[in-house]
Design an enzyme around this catalytic site. Structure first.
Site, short mmCIF file in Angstrom:
data_model
loop_
_atom_site.label_atom_id
_atom_site.label_comp_id
_atom_site.label_asym_id
_atom_site.label_seq_id
_atom_site.Cartn_x
_atom_site.Cartn_y
_atom_site.Cartn_z
N ALA A 76 0.84 -1.20 0.00
CA ALA A 76 0.00 0.00 0.00
C ALA A 76 0.87 1.25 0.00
CB ALA A 76 -0.91 -0.01 1.23
N ASP A 77 0.25 2.35 -0.45
CA ASP A 77 0.94 3.64 -0.40
C ASP A 77 -0.11 4.73 -0.22
OD1 ASP A 77 3.70 4.93 -0.81
OD2 ASP A 77 2.34 6.19 -1.98
N THR A 78 0.24 5.74 0.56
CA THR A 78 -0.68 6.84 0.86
C THR A 78 0.01 8.18 0.62
OG1 THR A 78 -1.76 5.52 2.58
CG2 THR A 78 -2.10 7.90 2.69
#
Length: 193
Positions: A76-78
């Protein structure tokens, strides 16, 4: 439900984020954590979810040669998107305060992308949440940064921390997406596997 579906699978969460690990645990499935260092560099032409999609896939690619038949890797990446640019993790106290000053009294969008990778497939998807901040005083910003040290957080804040309690006036979208894992979307995609 997911527990039975994946009882013969090896689910790997490739994230060092304690928040993601905590949220993932709530899905009720057994998983292990395996973090690999990835240089999070992306083409500057990318915008919004294109950035997080790219980085989530990049984090999954490093597992390419070691995924077994029963493995499912989740990355994941935010980012925080504000004034047509990405606010990533602050390097120090001054950058953190500066980011929060930019967010004070305005709205911004949080994008989180998730990549699910198996031997056969790779799927990336994202969620977005609009976050509204009240006007924050210099004193509030300094207090938060000095006491909570948000240097591992996109946009220099954690919604589940003090600044979220006192500063966020409204959300449009998923709260958990702002924490770094849109659990509802992850659940939907895992059910489809």
């Amino acid at each position: 439900m997911l527990h039975n579906k994946f009882k013969n699978k090896n689910i790997i969460l490739a994230s060092g984020s304690p928040r993601r690990q905590e949220l993932f645990k709530e899905l009720g499935i057994n998983f292990s954590i395996k973090v690999k260092e990835v240089e999070e560099i992306y083409p500057l032409t990318l915008k919004k979810e294109e950035i997080t999609n790219y980085l989530a896939e990049l984090k999954a690619q490093v597992f390419e040669n070691e995924i077994g038949e029963n493995d499912i890797v989740v990355t994941a990446d935010t980012i925080v998107w504000h004034n047509n640019k990405a606010l990533e993790k602050p390097k120090d106290k001054f950058e953190a305060i500066n980011m929060l000053q930019q967010l004070s009294g305005t709205k911004h969008v949080v994008f989180t992308s998730i990549c699910i990778k198996t031997k056969e497939i790779q799927k990336v998807f994202y969620d977005e949440t609009i976050v509204y901040f009240k006007n924050l005083s210099e004193e509030e910003l300094v207090y938060y940064v000095e006491n909570y040290r948000p240097f591992d957080k996109a946009g220099a804040y954690g919604i589940q921390e003090w600044i979220g309690f006192i500063g966020i006036t409204r959300l449009e979208g998923s709260y958990y997406n702002v924490m770094g894992l849109p659990v509802h979307k992850l659940y939907e995609e895992l059910i489809k596997l």
